[in-house]
Design a protein around this motif. Structure first.
Motif, short mmCIF file in Angstrom:
data_model
loop_
_atom_site.label_atom_id
_atom_site.label_comp_id
_atom_site.label_asym_id
_atom_site.label_seq_id
_atom_site.Cartn_x
_atom_site.Cartn_y
_atom_site.Cartn_z
N UNK A 111 28.30 125.03 -47.41
CA UNK A 111 29.24 123.93 -47.29
C UNK A 111 30.20 124.17 -46.13
N UNK A 112 30.73 123.08 -45.59
CA UNK A 112 31.77 123.19 -44.59
C UNK A 112 31.37 122.80 -43.18
N UNK A 113 30.19 122.22 -43.00
CA UNK A 113 29.80 121.82 -41.65
C UNK A 113 30.78 120.78 -41.10
N UNK A 114 31.20 119.85 -41.97
CA UNK A 114 32.12 118.81 -41.52
C UNK A 114 33.47 119.42 -41.12
N UNK A 115 33.88 120.49 -41.81
CA UNK A 115 35.13 121.16 -41.46
C UNK A 115 35.01 121.82 -40.09
N UNK A 116 33.87 122.45 -39.85
CA UNK A 116 33.65 123.09 -38.56
C UNK A 116 33.67 122.08 -37.43
N UNK A 117 33.04 120.92 -37.64
CA UNK A 117 33.02 119.90 -36.59
C UNK A 117 34.42 119.36 -36.34
N UNK A 118 35.17 119.13 -37.40
CA UNK A 118 36.53 118.62 -37.23
C UNK A 118 37.39 119.62 -36.46
N UNK A 119 37.30 120.89 -36.83
CA UNK A 119 38.09 121.90 -36.13
C UNK A 119 37.67 122.00 -34.67
N UNK A 120 36.37 121.96 -34.39
CA UNK A 120 35.90 122.00 -33.00
C UNK A 120 36.53 120.88 -32.18
N UNK A 121 36.53 119.67 -32.74
CA UNK A 121 37.09 118.54 -32.00
C UNK A 121 38.59 118.69 -31.78
#
Length: 340
Positions: A195-205
């Motif tokens: 879990x947490x792919x969406x968190x990683x993408x948000x933080x990257x942006x």
């Protein structure tokens, strides 16, 4: 918050005067969507705070469409302020619920709210509750605050924290001490639970946006020829090139970003057209660290310093005359020495 009314007497450190704002947003009840826009969070975040901590609308007269009264919004602002200073959601909610909030008119408070916000940190005397957060042993409170905001999908809070860190400590310290630990913790969480792919993408942006804002336009560069920053062909992990570009620009060095997954022929054309002083090639994954790309770059009349960076090159062969660089500070120093 608006300043105290002119007639109010000066207060010492143990007193505080709080006034409700006179604009309509503070005088009429607000919907969930309106409060979310005001605070810069998602409506789902407000519903979670209501369900878990009781920080919801107190107006029970409108049926299903309950509205946030001015004192409800004031409590949410207190919670958000605590979150931005590194508190966990539970700690911030406890602080918001324990702190007196203003009524629609001016209210004087003579006691400091428990617990105290001191020195830019949230001091509760007890460690934050664990279980669902990121594992950040030894990380700073700022890094933990960024991690909590990212998990809450609160991009506004992440960007405020990153901007404050860059302004106070600089790009290198923000990347090494705040961003990298949180990125590693999110990656570890994903490896453990999926879990947490969406968190990683948000933080990257958020990081990308923060680094772009921290990159000044270099009108009079110290280097006569530019520095090219590019990913290896097919490599799409280009986030680390943004703090490098920001740091070099802050040192007065002209940089040209070429982005992710740049084809070899396009990279070669860029080298021919710009005659750069240096080229930095990034490879996050070993399968993209191809020495053949380095040796295939065209030769120009003036010498071009070649640098390769990223985890992908750590065990690979770095062909001469390219040089391996490790870490943001080392990379910025090496490029600066080469082109200035």
């Amino acid at each position: 918050m608006t300043p105290p009314e002119p007639a109010a007497a000066p207060l010492d450190d143990a007193q505080e005067t709080v006034a409700a704002e006179d604009d309509p947003a503070h005088s009429v009840p607000l919907s969930v969507a309106a409060v979310a826009r005001r605070l810069g969070v998602a409506p789902a975040t407000l519903r979670t705070w209501d369900r878990r901590y009781g920080l919801g609308p107190s107006d029970h007269t409108t049926g299903r469409h309950r509205k946030y009264a001015p004192h409800d919004v004031a409590r949410l602002e207190l919670m958000q302020r605590a979150l931005l200073r590194g508190a966990s959601s539970a700690e911030a909610a406890k602080y918001a619920l324990a702190t007196p909030v203003p009524q629609p008119r001016l209210v004087r408070r003579t006691a400091a709210p428990p617990p105290l916000l001191t020195g830019g940190e949230f001091d509760t005397g007890s460690p934050p509750a664990g279980g669902r957060g990121l594992k950040l042993p030894g990380a700073s409170r700022l890094a933990r605050g960024v991690g909590r905001a990212a998990l809450a999908m609160d991009s506004a809070a992440v960007q405020v924290l990153l901007a404050d860190s860059i302004a106070q400590d600089g790009v290198v310290a923000t990347w090494d001490d705040v961003v990298r630990p949180v990125l590693a913790a999110i990656a570890a969480r994903w490896e453990h639970s999926g879990a947490g792919v969406e968190v990683s993408h948000l933080l990257d942006e958020c990081v990308l946006a923060a680094m772009v804002r921290a990159t000044p336009i270099v009108a009079e560069p110290r280097n006569h020829r530019p520095v090219l920053l590019a990913c290896m062909p097919e490599e799409r992990h280009n986030l680390p090139l943004y703090p490098l570009a920001a740091e070099l620009a802050r040192r007065g060095i002209d940089v040209r970003q070429l982005g992710a997954a740049l084809p070899l022929d396009a990279l070669a054309n860029a080298v021919r057209r710009t005659a750069p002083a240096a080229v930095v090639l990034w490879a996050q994954l070993p399968r993209y660290a191809d020495p053949g790309v380095v040796t295939a770059l065209p030769r120009t009349r003036q010498q071009v310093r070649l640098f390769v960076g990223g985890p992908g090159w750590e065990r690979g062969v770095v062909p001469s005359p390219a040089e391996r660089i490790n870490g943001l500070a080392e990379a910025a120093d090496a490029v600066e020495r080469a082109v200035c």
